[in-house]
Write a protein that holds these residues in place. Structure first.
Motif, PDB file in Angstrom:
ATOM      1  N   ALA A 169     -28.960 -70.192  41.502  1.00 10.50           N
ATOM      2  CA  ALA A 169     -30.137 -69.368  41.195  1.00 10.50           C
ATOM      3  C   ALA A 169     -30.508 -69.535  39.726  1.00 10.50           C
ATOM      4  N   GLN A 170     -31.693 -70.070  39.478  1.00 14.03           N
ATOM      5  CA  GLN A 170     -32.104 -70.358  38.110  1.00 14.03           C
ATOM      6  C   GLN A 170     -32.430 -69.088  37.324  1.00 14.03           C
ATOM      7  N   ASP A 171     -32.824 -68.030  38.003  1.00 19.36           N
ATOM      8  CA  ASP A 171     -33.163 -66.776  37.326  1.00 19.36           C
ATOM      9  C   ASP A 171     -32.018 -65.790  37.496  1.00 19.36           C
ATOM     10  N   ARG A 172     -30.923 -66.062  36.786  1.00 17.25           N
ATOM     11  CA  ARG A 172     -29.764 -65.163  36.819  1.00 17.25           C
ATOM     12  C   ARG A 172     -29.853 -64.219  35.621  1.00 17.25           C
ATOM     13  N   SER A 173     -30.420 -63.057  35.843  1.00 20.24           N
ATOM     14  CA  SER A 173     -30.600 -62.096  34.746  1.00 20.24           C
ATOM     15  C   SER A 173     -30.194 -60.700  35.200  1.00 20.24           C
ATOM     16  N   ARG A 174     -29.044 -60.620  35.870  1.00 21.11           N
ATOM     17  CA  ARG A 174     -28.593 -59.324  36.376  1.00 21.11           C
ATOM     18  C   ARG A 174     -28.080 -58.426  35.254  1.00 21.11           C
ATOM     19  N   THR A 175     -27.213 -58.980  34.404  1.00 29.94           N
ATOM     20  CA  THR A 175     -26.554 -58.164  33.375  1.00 29.94           C
ATOM     21  C   THR A 175     -26.948 -58.555  31.959  1.00 29.94           C
ATOM     22  N   GLU A 215     -20.264 -59.078  40.874  1.00 26.45           N
ATOM     23  CA  GLU A 215     -21.581 -58.478  41.112  1.00 26.45           C
ATOM     24  C   GLU A 215     -21.786 -57.179  40.350  1.00 26.45           C
ATOM     25  N   SER A 216     -20.767 -56.716  39.628  1.00 28.18           N
ATOM     26  CA  SER A 216     -20.895 -55.460  38.896  1.00 28.18           C
ATOM     27  C   SER A 216     -21.635 -55.686  37.583  1.00 28.18           C
ATOM     28  N   GLU A 217     -21.770 -54.631  36.795  1.00 28.26           N
ATOM     29  CA  GLU A 217     -22.488 -54.721  35.524  1.00 28.26           C
ATOM     30  C   GLU A 217     -21.698 -55.491  34.478  1.00 28.26           C
ATOM     31  N   ASN A 218     -20.412 -55.782  34.744  1.00 29.21           N
ATOM     32  CA  ASN A 218     -19.594 -56.552  33.814  1.00 29.21           C
ATOM     33  C   ASN A 218     -19.619 -58.047  34.106  1.00 29.21           C
TER      34      ASN A 218
END
Length: 302
Positions: free
Chosen positions: A70-76, A166-169
């Motif tokens: 996934a090129q748009d990895r901006s979760r955290t 998958e967490s915020e860390n």
């Protein structure tokens, strides 16, 4: 004059001792370069095969997805930088070049609003950041050259777990700063982005023959297994290339140090000879002066 000669001779002995150490280090590094380069070449076919397999799955299977693709990895907003430096000194600009690249990358990522986590391999990089009271998430030091493959698997396991968290860390991206081995005389510190992976679609008009793969049990499962292996193989490859670059850089640095020590020996030898000649000239002058003084007084030796 005698004290001056003793000082020069002391410096000559010191330079000769350092020259022997530098020469030995140069010979050791030269002997290890070939072995390190052979290890890099031995891992290349495996890395190429995994890259080709991932490309086949990603290109020819539209329903197969993976978080690392996934090129748009901006979760955290968290980004990891893995910096590879030396465990020992006397390697010239090897470690400092990699550190400068890491600092430039760090500034760029922070300017984009991202939070940077540092992972360090080697004492030089670890001491650089800790001396400046800058946080290091984890460091691997000291390490053995014969255990670089195992070290690469350990590092990859740690970073893969953080990237899949998958967490915020969790981590969004992974950059590796290492040194590319081009030849014995040329090495280049560079930045490689491992996650997200860049998959380039092939040109449909190009005359390219793709290998045939049968994905069992399915393409998604195969991709889940291949992508972490790809990251591991790249980290191992960069570690091995960095080690070969370290040996080459140390060989050049020790050759320069050996030549400098030889220049110092030549310099102080000339100064010692000049001081000795001046002492001899002074003694002759004193003898001649004494003889003239005796002749002027009218005394004769019996």
């Amino acid at each position: 004059m005698g004290a001056q000669q003793r000082e020069y001779k002391k410096r000559i002995r010191s330079a000769q001792g350092m020259q022997k150490i530098f020469k030995a280090q140069e010979m050791i590094a030269a002997a290890r370069i070939s072995k390190a380069q052979a290890r890099v070449e031995a891992t290349t076919p495996y890395a190429d095969a995994i890259t080709q397999a991932i490309g086949a799955v990603a290109t020819h299977t539209r329903d197969a997805v993976h978080p690392f693709l996934a090129q748009d990895r901006s979760r955290t907003g968290r980004v990891a930088i893995l910096l590879i430096t030396s465990d020992r000194g006397m390697a010239g600009s090897y470690s400092s070049s990699a550190i400068r690249q890491a600092e430039r990358l760090n500034n760029t990522l922070r300017a984009e609003g991202k939070s940077v986590e540092r992972y360090i391999v080697g004492r030089k990089g670890d001491s650089y950041f800790r001396f400046r009271n800058r946080r290091v998430e984890q460091s691997w030091t000291p390490y053995k050259e014969t255990e670089l493959v195992e070290l690469g698997h350990e590092i990859a396991a740690t970073l893969n777990a953080r990237l899949l968290d998958e967490s915020e860390n969790g981590l969004d991206e992974l950059f590796v700063v290492g040194t590319r081995f081009i030849s014995r005389f040329q090495q280049e510190a560079r930045v490689a982005r491992l996650v997200p992976l860049a998959v380039v679609d092939a040109d449909e008009d190009a005359d390219t023959t793709f290998p045939l793969y049968d994905f069992i049990p399915d393409a998604a499962t195969v991709l889940d297994d291949l992508v972490p292996r790809y990251v591991t193989s790249r980290i191992v490859s960069i570690l091995l290339q960095s080690m070969a670059s370290e040996h080459a850089s140390r060989q050049r640095a020790m050759k320069t140090a050996t030549d400098n020590a030889d220049s110092q020996i030549t310099k102080f030898t000339r100064l010692a000879n000049a001081a000795r000649q001046a002492e001899i000239t002074q003694e002759i002058t004193e003898i001649v002066g004494g003889a003239d003084a005796l002749a002027g007084s009218g005394r004769k030796d019996r």
